[in-house]
Design a protein around this motif. Structure first.
Motif, short mmCIF file in Angstrom:
data_model
loop_
_atom_site.label_atom_id
_atom_site.label_comp_id
_atom_site.label_asym_id
_atom_site.label_seq_id
_atom_site.Cartn_x
_atom_site.Cartn_y
_atom_site.Cartn_z
N ASN A 13 -7.83 8.56 -25.73
CA ASN A 13 -6.89 9.45 -25.09
C ASN A 13 -5.84 9.90 -26.08
OD1 ASN A 13 -8.04 9.35 -22.51
ND2 ASN A 13 -7.06 7.35 -22.14
N GLN A 14 -5.42 11.10 -25.90
CA GLN A 14 -4.39 11.64 -26.75
C GLN A 14 -3.01 11.09 -26.40
OE1 GLN A 14 -5.03 13.53 -29.37
NE2 GLN A 14 -7.22 13.40 -28.91
N GLU A 15 -2.86 10.61 -25.16
CA GLU A 15 -1.53 10.15 -24.70
C GLU A 15 -1.66 8.78 -24.07
OE1 GLU A 15 2.18 11.67 -21.89
OE2 GLU A 15 0.21 12.63 -21.77
N GLY B 35 11.77 9.94 -16.48
CA GLY B 35 12.06 11.22 -17.13
C GLY B 35 11.91 11.14 -18.64
N ALA B 36 11.42 12.22 -19.23
CA ALA B 36 11.15 12.23 -20.67
C ALA B 36 12.43 12.21 -21.50
CB ALA B 36 10.31 13.47 -21.03
N ASP B 37 13.52 12.70 -20.94
CA ASP B 37 14.76 12.77 -21.72
C ASP B 37 15.38 11.42 -21.94
OD1 ASP B 37 17.07 13.61 -19.06
OD2 ASP B 37 15.09 12.65 -18.98
N ILE C 16 3.07 5.38 -21.48
CA ILE C 16 4.17 6.28 -21.79
C ILE C 16 4.24 7.39 -20.75
CG2 ILE C 16 5.00 7.94 -23.50
CD1 ILE C 16 3.75 6.18 -25.66
N ALA C 17 3.04 7.87 -20.32
CA ALA C 17 3.03 8.93 -19.31
C ALA C 17 3.63 8.46 -17.99
CB ALA C 17 1.58 9.42 -19.11
N GLU C 18 3.27 7.26 -17.60
CA GLU C 18 3.82 6.74 -16.35
C GLU C 18 5.31 6.51 -16.43
OE1 GLU C 18 2.19 6.62 -13.68
OE2 GLU C 18 3.77 5.74 -12.44
N ARG D 81 0.83 -1.20 0.00
CA ARG D 81 0.00 0.00 0.00
C ARG D 81 0.87 1.26 0.00
NH1 ARG D 81 -1.34 3.62 3.43
NH2 ARG D 81 -0.22 2.54 5.10
N MET D 82 1.88 1.29 0.84
CA MET D 82 2.74 2.46 0.91
C MET D 82 3.52 2.64 -0.39
SD MET D 82 5.46 3.41 3.89
CE MET D 82 6.33 4.99 3.87
N ILE D 83 3.94 1.52 -0.97
CA ILE D 83 4.69 1.61 -2.25
C ILE D 83 3.81 2.22 -3.33
CG2 ILE D 83 5.78 0.22 -4.06
CD1 ILE D 83 6.73 -1.67 -1.88
N ARG D 84 2.54 1.81 -3.38
CA ARG D 84 1.63 2.36 -4.40
C ARG D 84 1.41 3.86 -4.19
NH1 ARG D 84 -1.07 -1.24 -7.52
NH2 ARG D 84 -0.86 -3.45 -6.95
N GLU D 85 1.32 4.28 -2.92
CA GLU D 85 1.14 5.70 -2.64
C GLU D 85 2.33 6.51 -3.12
OE1 GLU D 85 -1.48 7.27 -1.49
OE2 GLU D 85 -2.63 5.40 -1.36
N ILE D 86 3.54 5.95 -2.91
CA ILE D 86 4.73 6.66 -3.37
C ILE D 86 4.77 6.72 -4.89
CG2 ILE D 86 7.28 6.58 -3.40
CD1 ILE D 86 7.14 5.29 -0.63
N LEU D 87 4.39 5.60 -5.53
CA LEU D 87 4.43 5.59 -7.00
C LEU D 87 3.46 6.59 -7.63
CD1 LEU D 87 4.76 1.74 -7.75
CD2 LEU D 87 6.48 3.53 -8.07
N LYS D 88 2.35 6.86 -6.96
CA LYS D 88 1.38 7.80 -7.51
C LYS D 88 1.97 9.21 -7.63
CE LYS D 88 -2.80 5.46 -5.85
NZ LYS D 88 -3.99 5.56 -4.97
N ASP D 89 2.85 9.58 -6.65
CA ASP D 89 3.42 10.93 -6.66
C ASP D 89 4.89 10.94 -7.07
OD1 ASP D 89 0.99 11.87 -5.69
OD2 ASP D 89 1.58 11.50 -3.61
N ALA D 90 5.42 9.80 -7.57
CA ALA D 90 6.84 9.70 -7.87
C ALA D 90 7.22 10.57 -9.05
CB ALA D 90 7.20 8.24 -8.15
N THR D 91 8.42 11.20 -8.95
CA THR D 91 8.96 12.02 -10.03
C THR D 91 10.43 11.67 -10.22
OG1 THR D 91 9.64 13.81 -8.57
CG2 THR D 91 7.40 13.91 -9.47
N ARG D 92 10.92 11.97 -11.41
CA ARG D 92 12.31 11.68 -11.71
C ARG D 92 13.25 12.60 -10.91
NH1 ARG D 92 15.58 7.69 -13.00
NH2 ARG D 92 17.54 8.48 -13.86
N GLY D 93 12.85 13.82 -10.69
CA GLY D 93 13.69 14.77 -9.97
C GLY D 93 13.91 14.34 -8.53
N ASP D 94 12.83 13.87 -7.87
CA ASP D 94 12.99 13.41 -6.50
C ASP D 94 13.92 12.20 -6.42
OD1 ASP D 94 11.28 15.35 -5.46
OD2 ASP D 94 9.50 14.13 -5.86
#
Length: 563
Positions: free
Chosen positions: A541-543, A555-557, A547-549, A420-433
């Motif tokens: 959907n347009q995207e 990161g997109a780069d 790919i978005a996830e 459960r905690m892992i899923r919560e982190i994945l929902k807000d995960a970013t490459r910068g963090d």
């Protein structure tokens, strides 16, 4: 004619008269019979054990006109001349007063001349350890290769002071201390031949006081004969040797066992008024308790008793005293004996020791019957509590196991990550963090090592951050056991969070996950995200959500999209 001391009159004139040294005399007799005598001998051992006497007997035997014989005849002119000192070829030298280089050089110069009267020239050097280093060096070559007609016999009480180069050139014989039984036998023979009256117990007291030396024993016997009137009694022997009679030792031993301090001290005071030596007293008391111990543990070894007379008081005391008490008594007395060597007030140490002996056992035996009964009751109560705890534990185990049987079986293999905690982190995960944490990961390891937490930092060697949100991150472990050890160590988690807060500037929580579980959770999360995206939109959907996830995670780069 002037009176001669017993040890001079009865000096051994044959190997059979040398008491208690059969290992030496038998070897020398065999060598004489087979004519295999060597050029140099070293006789070492305590005083009064027969070293010089054996040397003179050997000098007579090699020059005896009846050679080869195992004993000198003491009748031929050679033997008689050596006995009265008229033969110049047997030279006895006292190294204590002739220890210089010049004396040894004189021997070295004269040794090459043939003997005048007898076949062998014999040099007996007594107390040879007193020679100087220069004298030993002057003796070396001559001692190694003397002329065929020369024999050297060196005698010493301190062989450790003789250079090894000298010892290696000699045939060495070690004389032992003579046992009390052998000394008593020899003194009884001398007394009978001399017409002296004595008590058997008196000879035993003198033999024990002699300390293994026959000369000392005969000197004490001579003194006891002079002190006595018609017969050498036990009291005469005790007076001459300074020993304590067993009656006094029985009284003091009984006072110690009965915890009677006044009786023990008063008996000791009486001994001091009689002029007894304090050193001899404590030695006698140690031997007295030693004899009680031997009599109590091995009563068939009566001949091993040092000084005890098996009277009624002694045997009764041996029955009531405990073996552990004897150990304590001997240990205390032995320590007191050591302390007495470094003081001028030895009497005070003995008085303190007697008080200590009377009180030590009273402290240990002060538990009365009431206290013993109370201890037994407490032990019984503790045993009952243990039985009750074991019974209740079985009941609890049965009750705890029943609901588990009704529930669906749950996997208990290894460590289960917090999905459960892992899923919560994945929902807000970013490459910068994620890059922020990875960039300071090395600093975290170094900080743990600097805090002497090398065992904890070792858990992170095969671990790496896998995803991160602004407030938490996922730590992927290669091995499940490392993940379990890390996540169950609350102190490790708190320290790691504290260090990261100091490095990145914000409080971050983390959750550990084994690598195999991480792959399953991540795939399941992406699959669910994809399904939610399709059901939530009525039009195409347009995207692509995958790919978005993926862009959100890495990161997109770093992503290249191909149709």
């Amino acid at each position: 004619m002037m009176y001669q001391a017993l040890y001079r009159v009865w000096r051994p004139q044959s190997f059979a008269d040398v008491v208690g040294q059969e290992h030496v005399t038998k070897t020398l007799q065999n060598a004489l019979l087979h004519q295999k005598t060597t050029h140099a001998y070293l006789f070492s051992g305590p005083r009064g054990t027969g070293k010089t006497s054996a040397a003179k007997i050997l000098a007579k035997a090699v020059n005896c006109q009846k050679m080869p014989v195992e004993e000198p005849c003491n009748e031929c002119p050679a033997c008689l001349g050596i006995m009265d000192g008229s033969v110049p070829d047997v030279i006895e030298i006292d190294a204590a007063s002739n220890n210089g280089v010049e004396e040894i050089r004189d021997i070295r110069d004269k040794v090459k001349y043939a003997p005048n009267v007898v076949p062998y020239k014999v040099y007996i050097i007594d107390e040879v350890h007193m020679l100087s280093i220069g004298a030993f060096n002057a003796l070396l070559k001559t001692l190694e290769e003397p002329p065929k007609h020369v024999i050297f016999i060196l005698a010493t009480t301190e062989p450790h002071k003789i250079p090894l180069t000298i010892i290696s050139r000699c045939q060495r014989f070690d004389f032992r201390r003579i046992t009390a039984q052998d000394i008593v036998g020899r003194m009884a023979y001398i007394a009978s031949e001399s017409g002296l009256q004595y008590e058997e117990r008196a000879l035993q007291i003198i033999a024990r006081a002699a300390g293994g030396g026959m000369r000392d024993a005969l000197s004490l016997l001579d003194q006891a004969v002079s002190f006595s009137t018609d017969i050498v009694t036990v009291d005469d022997a005790l007076t001459v040797t300074g020993s304590v009679s067993q009656s006094y030792l029985n009284i003091i031993g009984r006072a110690i066992v009965d915890k009677d301090v006044s009786q023990a001290i008063s008996s000791f005071e009486q001994l001091m008024r009689e002029g007894k030596d304090v050193t001899r007293f404590i030695e006698d008391l140690i031997l007295y308790f030693r004899d009680i111990l031997l009599y109590k543990t091995a009563p068939n070894l009566e001949e091993s008793l040092e000084r005890a007379l098996l009277d009624e008081e002694f045997t009764e005391l041996a029955k009531i005293i405990q073996t552990e008490q004897i150990y304590e008594y001997i240990d205390t007395l032995n320590k007191t004996q050591q302390e007495m060597k470094f003081t001028n007030n030895a009497r005070i140490f003995i008085e303190v020791a007697l008080v200590k002996l009377c009180q030590s056992e009273s402290n240990k035996a002060s538990i009365n019957n009431t206290e013993v009964q109370g201890l037994l009751e407490k032990i019984t109560a503790l045993e009952q509590q243990i039985i009750d705890l074991k019974t209740n534990s079985h009941v609890y185990e049965e009750q705890a196991s029943q609901p588990e049987k009704r529930k669906a079986p749950r996997s208990t293999k290894g460590y289960q990550a917090n999905t459960r905690m892992i899923r919560e982190i994945l929902k807000d995960a970013t490459r910068g963090d994620l890059n922020l944490i990875k960039g300071h990961w090395g600093e975290l390891i170094e900080a743990l090592n600097s805090r002497q937490m090398k065992s904890q930092s070792a858990l992170l060697i095969d671990a790496e951050p896998a995803a991160a949100s602004p407030n938490a991150f996922i730590l992927k472990f290669k091995y499940e056991i490392h993940c379990k050890m890390a996540m169950e160590n609350q102190k490790f988690i708190e320290i790691t969070n504290s260090i990261l807060e100091g490095i990145v500037g914000r409080r971050l929580q983390f959750v550990g996950v084994p690598e195999d579980q991480w792959n399953e959770i991540r795939e399941d999360f992406i699959r669910n995200q994809n399904l939610d995206g399709e059901s939530g939109s009525g039009e195409e959907n347009q995207e692509d959500p995958l790919i978005a996830e993926a862009m959100k995670l890495v990161g997109a780069d770093l992503i290249e999209i191909k149709n």
